[in-house]
Design an enzyme around this catalytic site. Structure first.
Site, PDB file in Angstrom:
ATOM      1  N   GLY A  47       0.822  -1.210   0.000  1.00 29.73           N
ATOM      2  CA  GLY A  47       0.000   0.000   0.000  1.00 29.73           C
ATOM      3  C   GLY A  47       0.850   1.252   0.000  1.00 29.73           C
ATOM      4  O   GLY A  47       0.598   2.194  -0.769  1.00 29.73           O
ATOM      5  N   SER A  82      16.768 -37.103  -2.658  1.00 31.48           N
ATOM      6  CA  SER A  82      18.048 -37.580  -2.147  1.00 31.48           C
ATOM      7  C   SER A  82      18.076 -37.522  -0.635  1.00 31.48           C
ATOM      8  O   SER A  82      17.443 -36.665  -0.017  1.00 31.48           O
ATOM      9  CB  SER A  82      19.191 -36.724  -2.721  1.00 31.48           C
ATOM     10  OG  SER A  82      20.371 -36.910  -2.005  1.00 31.48           O
ATOM     11  N   HIS A  84      21.539 -23.842   6.331  1.00 28.84           N
ATOM     12  CA  HIS A  84      20.878 -24.269   7.558  1.00 28.84           C
ATOM     13  C   HIS A  84      19.479 -23.662   7.648  1.00 28.84           C
ATOM     14  O   HIS A  84      19.262 -22.516   7.240  1.00 28.84           O
ATOM     15  CB  HIS A  84      21.696 -23.837   8.783  1.00 28.84           C
ATOM     16  CG  HIS A  84      23.000 -24.555   8.905  1.00 28.84           C
ATOM     17  ND1 HIS A  84      24.074 -24.054   9.598  1.00 28.84           N
ATOM     18  CD2 HIS A  84      23.411 -25.741   8.402  1.00 28.84           C
ATOM     19  CE1 HIS A  84      25.081 -24.900   9.536  1.00 28.84           C
ATOM     20  NE2 HIS A  84      24.702 -25.932   8.810  1.00 28.84           N
ATOM     21  N   GLY A 114      32.473  -7.474  25.046  1.00 26.69           N
ATOM     22  CA  GLY A 114      33.815  -7.814  25.522  1.00 26.69           C
ATOM     23  C   GLY A 114      34.338  -9.136  25.034  1.00 26.69           C
ATOM     24  O   GLY A 114      35.379  -9.599  25.492  1.00 26.69           O
TER      25      GLY A 114
END
Length: 1121
Positions: free
Chosen positions: A67, A260, A780, A803
């Site tokens: 829109g 497969s 993945h 860190g």
């Protein structure tokens, strides 16, 4: 991948068909799809409402905020729709960074309504459950719904009620609409669950006094649930993201993937690009794409894809030829590069998969040279040395520049070489073979040894290198310190509260595997079990880590394995209950169950309190099932590793299945004893690469886990990092995250709040995704960012800020790990231990032979058939050619019996012989025996064998004897009369002469048919003519001493062998001598015997007993007295 977007039309079709609600859903199935090929007259016939109603038209191509982009035509008549489409259909459009062509449009009835009647509803999945968002102000201007909307989370396995919806979501809705909306939302949620949606958004959802209208809809479904939802889904089309075309090659590879057990993925990004990839492994494929983009190659990157899961040679060939075909269609002024990369495989035979790629390269060698393609190869894993050797050889023989590297080279170094950022070594160091574990490979006393390869992301310059190509884009020349970020050991904040809110209840074990851990393996995965036992042996475990196997498709039995040099038996149970009862010491289950049975077998395993850890290897388990497994595991305190994982490894203690690869990699990466570094990754292949990197830069791995590539892994990064934090032997942690999900932010929280104090080196792969114009789903299922915070770039920055030690790229990951490790050694935190050589493990015979290390005389030799390749071969001819040439049964028999491609007339003659010898009634001895056996209740094979055993000189076996007798007489120059007289004098019957019923006056029509064919088609019939002269002599004495069908076939076959041009005289005589001709009768008559067997069974004949009156009882006189 799992969550895939569907078109708005598909989503609405599912909703209209299957939503169950008392709310009146209007405009069901009232939509029409329009493309450039649409026949408008036919469209209006199929949808007559198009002519009478006001309409809405919009593109249906996974475009958000249509829109606001001016891509929705509202309140038009049909002519108005057509005019509106003229300026948009098949026109270019830009949506965000994506540029594409508007091809598919959806027309629906226009629904007049007010702003107050527009609502927003969305359902989406998370690890903990499904979230329902509702806002009472829907439409184009809905804004930030995450901030505005009412939210309700339905936990896994919980249900949604109308009361919950009314009380928690509809607080700002007028009372007269609450009942309708509550019913609709509950029905929508049930639909969402039943059809395995992962995302479902309706905006606006319009509610008028007439009912509910679904105006705009966006949805994703879990594609892995296809085997569950196929009946309702039908054949679902998954459109590509806007800005990326749907190519037939992508569909072809998707079809290969579906058929497969391996994983085959292909996405075309820029078919005119010069950089092409063919990468093994879901994680590795992302890393290579990242590196290409980091080095300035994003605009030239042609494709994303991956192959993994041990595809066959043929599947790899099909995949490779598709890519080579695509990349050799248009030339590039700079030539092209193909990067054949991958991490170190865990179980894929690299040489076998490379055979398919080599075949494709040979087939495309002309176009590859014409398009100036240079190929860069880097791979490791089982038999990789042979694979690299073969790849290097094909480069030499074809003249295609192919640069080959193994595990001694950093995984992504070939990208820098291909793009001209680093020099290409002329003679890269390479291991000689995969048999290194036959010897104690370690001579160094301390690990890491100073003689190891230096930092592999570091450019080395020597005399033995090729100058680098001119660089188009380079990385900033920062020092190592500029990529390091100091660890902040902040110990403030309430960590426990934060940890509890993240869903971790702390009830699970810190130590998953010990030196005496015992496991059970679900599935007949003998190779994986043997690998575990070899690992156990090389780690000096006292006993194997596998106690038993469960395989429901066989009965209880024992399976043989090697424990070092000796053979042992491992019990295999049909059901898990028996296995658990007999092996109470087992606390780990390794499940190789298929994606269809993994859920049930995992749920069953969790019913046994002795099980504390379950590894689920299968990829493609529906997310809804995985979330149920996770919930149950959390309740029972069970740690789940996977799904979609290779597993994990604890050096010196235990490994899951194929983790760590074969023994040569176990030794090379020093996984037989613990180091000081623990890692956690998503990818199985990349976990093995981490084994390699860590072993080369530190004293080795203490423990490593691949949590799996699905969106909802059974255990998370944080679960394992907290275990590592609480394990004294672990001194530093490495985490390899990836795009998608927000789990990495919990690590940030753990560091900043002081729960994690050990050095953490982190890198999230998938940084290239932000550079692509359209969305790319990586290998993945979980590798896809749904929001900015889920991008790899955002997560890497957050980890830096918290860190953690974060490199600039994966290329520098080894540098960072080494620097952190060296600092820990220098401050005394890590004291490298003395290296202890592991015991030797003998190599399996089958693997040694695969590697070409041994030879052994074969027990059998064959020269007629080869079934080992991708296609069955008969005497050198592929089976497809046999059918293509229409060789028929006679042609196949010629190949298998005579190793020749016989002339067409010879094949026809063989088939005619089989036809005329097929049967001769139930009275002959062979048929009689078959019938008696069948009526005694014996099976087909037994009955057939009974009949065949009667074939000999007296019945049916006269073909060979007749051929020999007539040939010998003819070849010796004996006249027909002399031959007849000699046989009479010697008291011998002439084989092939005589018939019980037929005579010269009542000829055998079988012989007549064959004679007519032979006389018409054979080039010479000398022996047949000789036999017919003999027949004239014998029938003059007695009319039934004719040349019978056995005799005719025998002599005619000799003529065929001698004169068809396919055999020497000696070869023809040899086939007669070894009994080939009797095979014709045996083969033909077998058809008849089988017919008699089936006839008796069909007629339901009972046991046969010979009648007394047909037996003459002749007993000795003294016995009768």
């Amino acid at each position: 991948m799992s969550a895939k977007a569907i078109s708005e039309q598909t989503g609405k079709e599912f909703l209209y068909k299957y939503v169950c609600t008392s709310a009146p859903v209007q405009n069901r199935f009232r939509y029409a799809s329009v493309t450039a090929e649409t026949d408008w007259d036919r469209l209006t016939q199929e949808h007559p409402w198009l002519l009478t109603e006001r309409l809405v038209v919009k593109p249906d191509q996974l475009i958000k905020r249509r829109g606001k982009l001016g891509l929705v035509g509202i309140d038009l008549d049909l002519q108005g729709v057509r005019e509106w489409l003229k300026t948009r259909l098949m026109r270019d459009a830009t949506v965000g960074k994506a540029k594409g062509v508007l091809k598919n449009f959806l027309i629906e009835p226009f629904v007049p309504h007010t702003q107050e009647e527009e609502f927003y509803v969305c359902i989406y999945a998370t690890r903990e459950g499904d979230h329902v968002l509702f806002h009472h102000e829907g439409g184009v201007e809905v804004g930030d719904v995450d901030a505005k909307a009412q939210k309700l989370m339905i936990a896994v396995d919980d249900t949604l009620s109308e009361d919950q919806v009314t009380e928690q979501l509809l607080t700002h809705v007028p009372d007269d609409k609450k009942e309708v909306l509550a019913s609709f939302i509950v029905g929508l949620f049930n639909l969402y669950e039943d059809l395995y949606f992962t995302y479902l958004e309706i905006n606006p959802l319009v509610v008028t006094q007439d009912g509910v209208y679904v105006l705009d809809m966006a949805a994703k479904i879990d594609a892995t649930a296809d085997y569950i939802c196929k009946a309702k889904w039908g054949d679902v089309e998954f459109p590509p993201p806007f800005g990326r075309e749907a190519y037939p090659e992508e569909a072809y590879i998707a079809d290969l993937d579906a058929k497969s057990g391996a994983s085959l993925k292909l996405t075309l990004l820029n078919p005119r690009g010069r950089i092409w990839t063919m990468v093994a492994g879901g994680g590795a494929s992302v890393v290579y794409s990242d590196t290409i983009c980091d080095l300035g190659g994003v605009d030239e990157l042609a494709n994303y894809g991956e192959y993994s899961g041990a595809p066959s040679e043929q599947q790899t060939y099909d995949y490779a030829k598709t890519i080579l075909s695509l990349m050799t269609r248009e030339k590039h002024p700079q030539g092209k590069v193909l990067i054949i990369g991958g991490s170190i495989a865990n179980f894929t035979n690299v040489a076998a998969t490379f055979k398919g790629i080599v075949r494709a390269i040979k087939d495309f060698q002309g176009p590859l040279k014409e398009h100036e393609v240079t190929i860069f190869v880097r791979r490791g894993g089982p038999n990789y040395q042979e694979g690299l050797r073969v790849m290097g050889e094909v480069g030499k023989t074809t003249g295609i520049p192919i640069h080959v590297f193994g595990t001694e080279t950093h995984m992504t170094a070939i990208v820098g070489m291909a793009l001209g950022h680093r020099p290409i070594p002329n003679q890269p160091p390479m291991d000689a073979h995969t048999a290194n574990f036959l010897l104690n490979a370690s001579n160094s006393a301390v690990t890491p040894a100073t003689t190891r390869t230096a930092s592999f992301s570091e450019t080395r310059t020597s005399n033995d290198v090729t100058p680098a190509k001119k660089s188009k884009a380079g990385l900033p020349a920062d020092s190592l310190h500029s990529i390091m970020w100091p660890l902040k050991n902040v110990v403030t904040g309430d960590w426990k509260a934060a940890h509890a809110s993240s869903g971790c209840n702390g009830a699970k074990a810190t130590t998953l595997f010990r030196k005496h851990t015992k496991a059970m393996v679900w599935g007949m995965q003998t190779r994986a079990v043997q690998g575990m036992m070899d690992f156990d042996y090389v780690c000096s475990r006292e006993e194997p880590s596998v106690a038993a196997m469960v395989y429901p498709f066989t009965g209880d039995h024992k399976q043989k394995f090697y424990w070092g040099h000796k053979e042992i038996l491992l019990p295999v149970y049909k059901n898990m209950a028996d296995a658990m009862k007999k092996h109470p010491e087992v606390d780990v289950l390794i499940s190789f169950a298929s994606l269809r049975s993994a859920f049930d077998s995992t749920v069953e395993a969790m019913q046994y309190p002795q099980i504390h850890t379950i590894a689920i290897i299968a990829e493609g388990i529906p997310e809804a099932q995985t979330r149920k497994i996770i919930k149950m595991a959390d309740e029972k305190g069970v740690t789940i590793i996977g799904p979609a994982t290779v597993g994990g490894i604890k050096p010196g203690c235990f490994k899951i299945g194929n983790t760590g690869g074969m023994l040569d990699n176990i030794l090379a990466s020093k996984l037989y004893r613990p180091g000081s570094v623990a890692y956690v990754s998503r990818s199985g292949g990349m976990s093995n690469e981490l084994n390699n990197i860590i072993s080369r830069t530190t004293d080795g791995v203490y423990e490593g886990v691949a949590i799996g590539g699905d969106r909802y892994p059974g255990s998370t990064f944080m679960d394992h990092i907290l275990r590592y934090q609480d394990t004294p032997g672990i001194k530093m942690i490495v985490m390899l995250g990836e795009i998608g999900g927000t789990e990495e932010y919990k690590i940030c929280q753990g560091i900043t709040e002081g729960r994690i104090t050990k050095p953490v080196v982190c890198w999230c792969i998938g940084t290239c995704a932000t550079m692509f114009a359209s969305e790319v789903q990586f290998g993945h299922a979980g590798a896809c960012a749904n929001q900015a915070s889920e991008t790899a770039v955002a997560k890497n920055q957050a980890l830096r800020d918290a860190g953690a030690y974060v490199p600039k790229s994966f290329d520098e990951l080894g540098n960072v790990i080494k620097t952190v490790y060296d600092e820990l050694v220098s401050n005394g935190t890590i004291v490298p231990a003395q290296e202890v050589p592991p015991p030797t493990v003998p190599m399996d015979y089958s693997w040694a032979r695969e590697l070409g290390l041994i030879r052994k005389p074969a027990s059998f030799m064959t020269s007629i058939c080869d079934e080992r390749g991708q296609e069955l071969i008969y005497a050198g001819m592929p089976i497809t050619e046999v059918f293509k040439e229409e060789m028929g049964l006679g042609g196949v028999l010629g190949l298998l019996w005579f190793q020749r491609r016989l002339p067409r007339y010879a094949c026809q003659f063989i088939e005619m012989c089989l036809m005329v010898t097929a049967d001769h009634g139930p009275a002959v001895s062979g048929a009689h025996n078959t019938i008696v056996c069948a009526r005694a209740g014996k099976d087909l094979i037994s009955s057939l064998t009974s009949g065949l055993l009667t074939i000999g000189d007296r019945f049916g076996g006269a073909l060979d004897a007749a051929a020999k007798q007539f040939s010998k007489a003819f070849d010796s120059g004996m006249l027909p009369m002399e031959f007849v007289n000699k046989m009479k004098k010697d008291g011998k019957l002439i084989m092939g002469i005589g018939h019980r019923v037929k005579s010269i006056n009542n000829p055998d029509m079988r012989v007549q048919i064959l004679k007519d064919f032979v006389k018409q088609h054979f080039t010479s019939t000398q022996l047949l003519d000789y036999a017919l002269d003999v027949e004239k002599i014998t029938t003059s004495k007695k009319p039934n001493l004719i040349l019978n069908v056995d005799g005719f076939i025998g002599v005619a076959f000799v003529d065929l062998l001698r004169t068809c041009g396919g055999f020497t005289r000696d070869e023809a005589d040899e086939f007669v001598e070894i009994g080939a001709l009797n095979g014709i009768f045996v083969l033909g008559r077998s058809m008849g015997f089988i017919g008699h067997y089936l006839d008796q069974k069909r007629l339901k004949q009972g046991l046969y007993r010979h009648p007394w009156d047909d037996i003459s009882y002749v007993l000795p006189e003294h016995m009768s007295m």
